[in-house]
Design a protein around this motif. Sequence first.
Motif, mmCIF file in Angstrom:
data_model
loop_
_atom_site.group_PDB
_atom_site.id
_atom_site.type_symbol
_atom_site.label_atom_id
_atom_site.label_comp_id
_atom_site.label_asym_id
_atom_site.label_seq_id
_atom_site.Cartn_x
_atom_site.Cartn_y
_atom_site.Cartn_z
ATOM 1 N N PHE A 40 55.463 43.941 46.012
ATOM 2 C CA PHE A 40 54.536 42.924 46.478
ATOM 3 C C PHE A 40 54.305 41.937 45.337
ATOM 4 O O PHE A 40 54.586 42.228 44.186
ATOM 5 C CB PHE A 40 53.204 43.533 46.947
ATOM 6 N N ALA A 41 53.792 40.784 45.671
ATOM 7 C CA ALA A 41 53.516 39.749 44.679
ATOM 8 C C ALA A 41 52.016 39.636 44.466
ATOM 9 O O ALA A 41 51.223 39.795 45.410
ATOM 10 C CB ALA A 41 54.076 38.412 45.154
ATOM 11 N N LEU A 42 51.630 39.375 43.245
ATOM 12 C CA LEU A 42 50.229 39.136 42.916
ATOM 13 C C LEU A 42 49.955 37.642 42.964
ATOM 14 O O LEU A 42 50.864 36.826 42.788
ATOM 15 C CB LEU A 42 49.916 39.658 41.508
ATOM 16 N N ALA A 43 48.708 37.282 43.177
ATOM 17 C CA ALA A 43 48.312 35.881 43.101
ATOM 18 C C ALA A 43 48.503 35.404 41.660
ATOM 19 O O ALA A 43 48.425 36.209 40.728
ATOM 20 C CB ALA A 43 46.848 35.731 43.520
ATOM 21 N N PRO A 44 48.746 34.126 41.477
ATOM 22 C CA PRO A 44 48.856 33.618 40.105
ATOM 23 C C PRO A 44 47.608 33.986 39.297
ATOM 24 O O PRO A 44 46.479 33.783 39.749
ATOM 25 C CB PRO A 44 48.963 32.101 40.287
ATOM 26 N N GLY A 45 47.803 34.574 38.148
ATOM 27 C CA GLY A 45 46.691 35.006 37.308
ATOM 28 C C GLY A 45 45.973 36.245 37.827
ATOM 29 O O GLY A 45 44.904 36.596 37.339
ATOM 30 N N GLY A 46 46.556 36.934 38.807
ATOM 31 C CA GLY A 46 45.881 38.052 39.463
ATOM 32 C C GLY A 46 46.081 39.408 38.833
ATOM 33 O O GLY A 46 45.551 40.404 39.331
ATOM 34 N N LYS A 47 46.829 39.478 37.733
ATOM 35 C CA LYS A 47 47.141 40.784 37.154
ATOM 36 C C LYS A 47 45.885 41.528 36.689
ATOM 37 O O LYS A 47 45.749 42.727 36.918
ATOM 38 C CB LYS A 47 48.122 40.629 35.993
ATOM 39 N N ALA B 150 42.769 41.237 37.824
ATOM 40 C CA ALA B 150 42.010 41.695 38.996
ATOM 41 C C ALA B 150 42.697 42.886 39.654
ATOM 42 O O ALA B 150 42.032 43.848 40.079
ATOM 43 C CB ALA B 150 41.839 40.558 39.999
ATOM 44 N N TYR B 151 44.017 42.838 39.728
ATOM 45 C CA TYR B 151 44.788 43.955 40.287
ATOM 46 C C TYR B 151 44.567 45.218 39.453
ATOM 47 O O TYR B 151 44.291 46.292 39.991
ATOM 48 C CB TYR B 151 46.271 43.565 40.330
ATOM 49 N N LEU C 275 42.691 48.897 40.448
ATOM 50 C CA LEU C 275 43.252 50.234 40.265
ATOM 51 C C LEU C 275 42.351 51.103 39.388
ATOM 52 O O LEU C 275 42.188 52.296 39.650
ATOM 53 C CB LEU C 275 44.659 50.141 39.672
ATOM 54 N N SER C 276 41.755 50.498 38.379
ATOM 55 C CA SER C 276 40.844 51.246 37.510
ATOM 56 C C SER C 276 39.597 51.701 38.271
ATOM 57 O O SER C 276 39.151 52.838 38.121
ATOM 58 C CB SER C 276 40.438 50.393 36.306
ATOM 59 N N VAL C 277 39.047 50.812 39.085
ATOM 60 C CA VAL C 277 37.875 51.178 39.892
ATOM 61 C C VAL C 277 38.245 52.295 40.863
ATOM 62 O O VAL C 277 37.526 53.294 40.986
ATOM 63 C CB VAL C 277 37.317 49.948 40.645
ATOM 64 N N ALA C 278 39.376 52.138 41.556
ATOM 65 C CA ALA C 278 39.792 53.122 42.557
ATOM 66 C C ALA C 278 40.062 54.487 41.934
ATOM 67 O O ALA C 278 39.775 55.516 42.545
ATOM 68 C CB ALA C 278 41.032 52.630 43.302
ATOM 69 N N SER C 279 40.571 54.513 40.743
ATOM 70 C CA SER C 279 40.932 55.771 40.103
ATOM 71 C C SER C 279 39.814 56.306 39.207
ATOM 72 O O SER C 279 39.223 57.339 39.480
ATOM 73 C CB SER C 279 42.210 55.581 39.298
#
Length: 135
Positions: free
Chosen positions: A13-20, A22-23, A27-31
């Motif tokens: 999948f692709a991330l929004a520009p500058g979205g790394k 936030a992504y 993942l940190s919140v979810a884990s």
Amino acid sequence: MQDFAAAIGARPFALAPGGKAAYHAALSVASNYLVTLTDIARQLARQGGVDEALLPALLGPLMQGSLANALSMGPQQALTGPIVRGDAATVARHLVVLPLELQPAYRVLGERTVALAGARLPEEARQTLLALLRD
């Protein structure tokens, strides 16, 4: 790169520009925060007198079911508990027994839960809960 990912069974999948960032935060919140919330739940259950040996069987199915519902139905529909019921008296009792160091987290998560409850929560109950959580 996407072909390689697909070849090993990944779902590219692709991330929004500058979205790394936030992504990665997602993942940190979810884990990590799920683990931290588990620790808080265990602490409170022990405070309530639940034996340590019972905690996996007590909390595990509840947490697994809640997570499965949130993922399949969406967070708003999966929401249960005193906040979505507008039960300010129960929330007030929680705040009384919470150790002081846990109160800020409970209050912030409670406010977020009020927002998540959306239209399921009557406006009067929303205002009562927010006043209690912000006190």
